[in-house]
Design an enzyme around this catalytic site. Sequence first.
Site, PDB file in Angstrom:
ATOM      1  N   LYS A  26       0.833  -1.210   0.000  1.00 31.77           N
ATOM      2  CA  LYS A  26       0.000   0.000   0.000  1.00 31.77           C
ATOM      3  C   LYS A  26       0.861   1.251   0.000  1.00 31.77           C
ATOM      4  O   LYS A  26       1.955   1.263   0.554  1.00 31.77           O
ATOM      5  CB  LYS A  26      -0.898   0.018   1.248  1.00 31.77           C
ATOM      6  CG  LYS A  26      -1.933  -1.086   1.257  1.00 31.77           C
ATOM      7  CD  LYS A  26      -2.595  -1.262   2.606  1.00 31.77           C
ATOM      8  CE  LYS A  26      -3.556  -0.151   2.963  1.00 31.77           C
ATOM      9  NZ  LYS A  26      -4.359  -0.507   4.169  1.00 31.77           N
ATOM     10  N   HIS A  65     -15.204  -3.886   6.799  1.00 31.98           N
ATOM     11  CA  HIS A  65     -14.647  -2.546   7.041  1.00 31.98           C
ATOM     12  C   HIS A  65     -15.556  -1.871   8.066  1.00 31.98           C
ATOM     13  O   HIS A  65     -16.724  -1.615   7.801  1.00 31.98           O
ATOM     14  CB  HIS A  65     -14.612  -1.739   5.736  1.00 31.98           C
ATOM     15  CG  HIS A  65     -14.194  -0.312   5.925  1.00 31.98           C
ATOM     16  ND1 HIS A  65     -13.037   0.204   5.391  1.00 31.98           N
ATOM     17  CD2 HIS A  65     -14.772   0.709   6.601  1.00 31.98           C
ATOM     18  CE1 HIS A  65     -12.924   1.476   5.741  1.00 31.98           C
ATOM     19  NE2 HIS A  65     -13.979   1.816   6.457  1.00 31.98           N
ATOM     20  N   LYS A  81     -16.057   2.628  -1.241  1.00 32.06           N
ATOM     21  CA  LYS A  81     -17.347   2.311  -0.627  1.00 32.06           C
ATOM     22  C   LYS A  81     -18.512   2.615  -1.577  1.00 32.06           C
ATOM     23  O   LYS A  81     -18.481   3.615  -2.278  1.00 32.06           O
ATOM     24  CB  LYS A  81     -17.501   3.122   0.661  1.00 32.06           C
ATOM     25  CG  LYS A  81     -16.403   2.816   1.666  1.00 32.06           C
ATOM     26  CD  LYS A  81     -16.240   3.916   2.689  1.00 32.06           C
ATOM     27  CE  LYS A  81     -14.980   3.679   3.499  1.00 32.06           C
ATOM     28  NZ  LYS A  81     -14.607   4.846   4.312  1.00 32.06           N
ATOM     29  N   GLU A 120     -10.523   3.990  10.860  1.00 31.20           N
ATOM     30  CA  GLU A 120     -10.966   2.879  10.021  1.00 31.20           C
ATOM     31  C   GLU A 120     -10.268   1.582  10.442  1.00 31.20           C
ATOM     32  O   GLU A 120      -9.039   1.567  10.639  1.00 31.20           O
ATOM     33  CB  GLU A 120     -10.668   3.172   8.546  1.00 31.20           C
ATOM     34  CG  GLU A 120     -11.448   4.382   8.031  1.00 31.20           C
ATOM     35  CD  GLU A 120     -11.463   4.503   6.513  1.00 31.20           C
ATOM     36  OE1 GLU A 120     -12.405   5.092   5.984  1.00 31.20           O
ATOM     37  OE2 GLU A 120     -10.525   4.009   5.852  1.00 31.20           O
ATOM     38  N   ARG A 138     -11.344  14.314   8.509  1.00 31.76           N
ATOM     39  CA  ARG A 138     -12.322  15.206   7.858  1.00 31.76           C
ATOM     40  C   ARG A 138     -13.703  14.597   7.971  1.00 31.76           C
ATOM     41  O   ARG A 138     -13.849  13.473   8.452  1.00 31.76           O
ATOM     42  CB  ARG A 138     -11.958  15.323   6.379  1.00 31.76           C
ATOM     43  CG  ARG A 138     -11.856  13.924   5.771  1.00 31.76           C
ATOM     44  CD  ARG A 138     -11.701  13.895   4.300  1.00 31.76           C
ATOM     45  NE  ARG A 138     -11.291  12.580   3.834  1.00 31.76           N
ATOM     46  CZ  ARG A 138     -12.085  11.556   3.626  1.00 31.76           C
ATOM     47  NH1 ARG A 138     -13.381  11.652   3.866  1.00 31.76           N
ATOM     48  NH2 ARG A 138     -11.626  10.390   3.202  1.00 31.76           N
ATOM     49  N   VAL A 157     -17.931  11.029   3.431  1.00 32.75           N
ATOM     50  CA  VAL A 157     -19.104  10.913   2.551  1.00 32.75           C
ATOM     51  C   VAL A 157     -20.264  10.279   3.323  1.00 32.75           C
ATOM     52  O   VAL A 157     -21.403  10.731   3.248  1.00 32.75           O
ATOM     53  CB  VAL A 157     -18.752  10.037   1.319  1.00 32.75           C
ATOM     54  CG1 VAL A 157     -19.988   9.772   0.474  1.00 32.75           C
ATOM     55  CG2 VAL A 157     -17.649  10.667   0.492  1.00 32.75           C
ATOM     56  N   ARG A 174     -24.570   5.181  -2.265  1.00 32.86           N
ATOM     57  CA  ARG A 174     -23.925   6.208  -3.075  1.00 32.86           C
ATOM     58  C   ARG A 174     -24.437   6.070  -4.499  1.00 32.86           C
ATOM     59  O   ARG A 174     -24.305   4.991  -5.104  1.00 32.86           O
ATOM     60  CB  ARG A 174     -22.408   6.024  -3.079  1.00 32.86           C
ATOM     61  CG  ARG A 174     -21.782   6.221  -1.728  1.00 32.86           C
ATOM     62  CD  ARG A 174     -20.277   6.311  -1.862  1.00 32.86           C
ATOM     63  NE  ARG A 174     -19.651   6.296  -0.542  1.00 32.86           N
ATOM     64  CZ  ARG A 174     -18.392   6.644  -0.312  1.00 32.86           C
ATOM     65  NH1 ARG A 174     -17.630   7.028  -1.310  1.00 32.86           N
ATOM     66  NH2 ARG A 174     -17.901   6.605   0.907  1.00 32.86           N
TER      67      ARG A 174
HETATM   68  P1  ADP Z   1      -7.545   4.317   0.998  1.00 34.00           P
HETATM   69  O1  ADP Z   1      -6.922   5.371   1.853  1.00 34.00           O
HETATM   70  O2  ADP Z   1      -6.998   4.274  -0.393  1.00 34.00           O
HETATM   71  O3  ADP Z   1      -9.045   4.324   1.058  1.00 34.00           O
HETATM   72  P2  ADP Z   1      -7.451   2.166   2.999  1.00 34.00           P
HETATM   73  O4  ADP Z   1      -6.219   1.791   3.716  1.00 34.00           O
HETATM   74  O5  ADP Z   1      -8.466   2.966   3.750  1.00 34.00           O
HETATM   75  O6  ADP Z   1      -7.056   2.921   1.629  1.00 34.00           O
HETATM   76  O7  ADP Z   1      -8.156   0.864   2.437  1.00 34.00           O
HETATM   77  C1  ADP Z   1      -9.282   0.913   1.585  1.00 34.00           C
HETATM   78  C2  ADP Z   1      -9.879  -0.459   1.454  1.00 34.00           C
HETATM   79  O8  ADP Z   1      -8.896  -1.381   0.905  1.00 34.00           O
HETATM   80  C3  ADP Z   1     -10.284  -1.103   2.767  1.00 34.00           C
HETATM   81  O9  ADP Z   1     -11.581  -0.699   3.181  1.00 34.00           O
HETATM   82  C4  ADP Z   1     -10.247  -2.575   2.387  1.00 34.00           C
HETATM   83  O10 ADP Z   1     -11.379  -2.927   1.633  1.00 34.00           O
HETATM   84  C5  ADP Z   1      -9.035  -2.659   1.488  1.00 34.00           C
HETATM   85  N1  ADP Z   1      -7.833  -2.996   2.301  1.00 34.00           N
HETATM   86  C6  ADP Z   1      -6.938  -2.130   2.833  1.00 34.00           C
HETATM   87  N2  ADP Z   1      -6.009  -2.776   3.566  1.00 34.00           N
HETATM   88  C7  ADP Z   1      -6.302  -4.100   3.493  1.00 34.00           C
HETATM   89  C8  ADP Z   1      -5.732  -5.306   4.054  1.00 34.00           C
HETATM   90  N3  ADP Z   1      -4.658  -5.269   4.845  1.00 34.00           N
HETATM   91  N4  ADP Z   1      -6.349  -6.481   3.779  1.00 34.00           N
HETATM   92  C9  ADP Z   1      -7.451  -6.541   2.987  1.00 34.00           C
HETATM   93  N5  ADP Z   1      -8.012  -5.454   2.437  1.00 34.00           N
HETATM   94  C10 ADP Z   1      -7.481  -4.249   2.685  1.00 34.00           C
END
Ligand code: ADP
Length: 449
Positions: free
Chosen positions: A158, A208, A237, A275, A291, A294, A337
């Site tokens: 990531k 989530h 989402k 989150e 912040r 949505v 949404r």
């Molecule tokens: P962003 O900031 O791009 O929204 P997030 O870290 O909030 O990224 O992750 C967005 C979504 O990606 C999560 O709600 C989940 O669905 C998926 N995700 C993120 N990390 C993981 C993980 N470690 N394992 C499985 N899915 C993940």
Amino acid sequence: MIKKILIANRGEIALRIHRACHEMGVKTVAVHSTADADAMHVRFADESVCIGPPSSRDSYLNMHALISAATITGADAVHPGYGFLSENAEFAAMVEEHGFIFIGPTPEHIHVMGDKILAKEAMIKTGIPVVPGSSGAVFPGPEAHKICEEVGYPVIVKASGGGGGKGMQIVRDPSTLDQAIQIAKSEAKVNFGNDEVFVEKFLETPRHIEIQVLADTHGHAIHLGERDCSLQRRHQKVWEEAPSPALSQDQRMALGERCAEACRTLGYRGAGTFEFLYERGDFFFIEMNTRVQVEHPVTEMITGVDIVQEQIRIASGKKLSKTQDQINFDGHAIECRINAEHPETFAPSPGKVIDYHAPGGLRVRVDSALYSGYKVPPHYDSMVAKLIVRGEDRQECLRRLRRALEEFVIDGINTIIPLHQALSLEEDIIAGEYDIHWLEKYLDKKTNS
Ligand code: ADP
């Protein structure tokens, strides 16, 4: 008290903030690009300023134009909404340096939470459990392999500065790890201007779950329970609800209190969302949003708290209007949404709205800036409306949702209303049994059948 707020955003959230302001007797200044001159948020605001051409980079992301607009209109404060500059620490600092109030946390907190590696470190210090993974940035090579062996495959690469579900790479086989890191780094560089990436365990069946918090500058912090945002497409989402069909009241209150306590420890101010991924009884922090989100209306529907008004109160130096004991969770709420996209191919569908009719009736809320004759511009996010309904319980809420979707008329452009109608009738959804991968699998099945 703040008297005039410049709303540094567009669309439904600009309108949402305007509504909160006018109910509090606060004047509003809308900003808009040349493509948005006829937009609803501009029509309702007390004043408006054109800040540039259609491209976001030259208008809604143009910090100097926004500061100039606040200066010439004599605004006291800037509300960034979500997206655009809402999580840009440099913008928050610039707003404050020019003598305006930034309606949000300090630039320092925005900076730390905007960096997923720093945010995870901060959470570990406050005792919040995080998804197991690398303790910092990773690079292609033996060190990354060692970390991933320890974490255990599958892993997900990531971007530290990531957002909007972009730039994540799932790795199931160690032989593809170096390449995945390389791809994630270049995508991160292009999308976020920062090529730092990290790895964490890829969870196969989580939900989530996120906790809404509010913290004032007098040391008070409360939580407003959770939202379940597991129905996602491409990590974005699509449908959110509160409470989560998977949590007990004890789990809700325990996790919520931990987040409120983390806010007190960090000296956090404003609205925020922690989150988590939730799997088999355990919560793992993934990121914090600094912040309004949505999906904030689902929380408003079951708590009666106006989150945007609380943001404005906090920014004015007032205390939160409620204590934790005064927060009651009443009923069930779901938000759909509504994106201007084809319901099967998801191809964007900008264009003229020929006919528009929003559903109404008891416990139905529509947040949208659409109207008949409005031309959805092609330059911005495809979300054009949010339908939020509340029921005494989840089944009543689903019945009301189906009825409201039936009434919703948006003609002239494609929307994903038919997808929401289909989802509201799916057995797993009715049973509340779905995880973050459910929707992708459902869509794959539909395309292949
Ligand atoms: P962003 O900031 O791009 O929204 P997030 O870290 O909030 O990224 O992750 C967005 C979504 O990606 C999560 O709600 C989940 O669905 C998926 N995700 C993120 N990390 C993981 C993980 N470690 N394992 C499985 N899915 C993940």
